[in-house]
Design an enzyme around this catalytic site. Structure first.
Site: not given
Ligand code: 13P
Length: 249
Positions: A9, A11, A93, A95, A163, A169, A229-230
């Site tokens: 992802n 983002k 998600h 977020e 999650e 993050g 994510g990252g």
């Molecule tokens: P991180 O791997 O950056 O912690 O993000 C996880 C995430 O929200 C994937 O959808």
């Protein structure tokens, strides 16, 4: 048997320059016995799809509108995602739940729209740190699954990602026992609601998955892969995670 899935992802990150990372991820993913999904910003879906070419790596959106078309300036429908070759869409998600006030009912409506466009919904659930500290984790997640996963969920149309909000993050992750507890509860809830499909629906863990912790997380029972994510933005980080998932029991 559930096939393992590693989903990236991006983002609101990445750029045209990230396409060289896609090339390296594709080169490494071909030949692995796992499914790989890349979810870049919608503006970049076509480019990512073109870079993947005919290889079996899937692409997905990060959100969709609950309706298929209409006067909704700035929104993207599941049909649009499908039209550019996406097969999946991340929905609910944390977020989006936090930034846009998305409720379980709205997430469920988006999931139904995704299914109508033949997309697989990657539905996210997870507790905040306050909820975990209060001992409410399992109750919060059960409520989110109840409200966000509509009737009709099946292995081919639904993936659920656990999650924890506080792990996203931050570099923090739950212990393996904590992940195992949540994933076992999720599987049990799926058995109660969707007895015929419960064993086919994949459960991903997401939140600070990195090359250094991936193997331990993938060894946890009922963890069928990760939503990353990252660490999905750079091949140097994502490729070792793919390899760890491929090697997982
Ligand atoms: P991180 O791997 O950056 O912690 O993000 C996880 C995430 O929200 C994937 O959808």
């Amino acid at each position: 048997m559930r096939r393992k899935l590693a989903a990236g992802n991006w983002k609101m990150n990445g750029s045209r320059a990230s396409l060289t990372e896609v090339d390296r991820i594709v080169a490494a993913a071909v030949g692995l016995g796992i499914d790989v999904l890349l979810c870049p910003p919608a503006t970049h879906l076509v480019w990512v799809r073109e870079r993947i070419g005919r290889e079996g790596i899937r692409t997905g959106g990060q959100d969709c509108h609950p309706e298929h078309h209409g006067a909704h300036t700035g929104d993207i429908s599941a049909a649009h995602l499908a039209d550019v070759g996406a097969t999946h869409v991340i929905l609910g998600h944390s977020e989006r739940r936090l930034d846009h006030g998305e409720t379980d009912a709205l997430v469920a409506a988006k999931v139904r729209a995704a299914w109508a466009a033949d997309l697989t919904a990657v539905i996210c659930v997870g507790e905040t740190l306050a909820e975990r500290r209060a001992g409410d984790t399992l109750e919060v997640i059960a409520r989110q699954v109840e409200g966000s996963v509509p009737a009709g969920a099946a292995g081919h149309n639904t993936v659920i990602a656990y999650e924890p909000v506080w792990a996203i993050g931050t570099g923090l992750t739950p212990s393996e026992a904590e992940i195992a507890e949540v994933h076992a509860a999720l599987r049990a809830q799926l058995h109660r609601r969707f007895p015929a499909e419960a064993e086919a629906i994949r459960l991903l863990y997401g939140g600070s998955v990195k090359p250094g912790n991936a193997a331990a997380i993938f060894a946890v029972p009922q963890v069928d892969g990760a939503l990353v994510g990252g660490a999905s933005l750079r091949a140097d980080d994502f490729v070792p995670i793919l390899a760890a998932l491929d090697a997982a029991p």
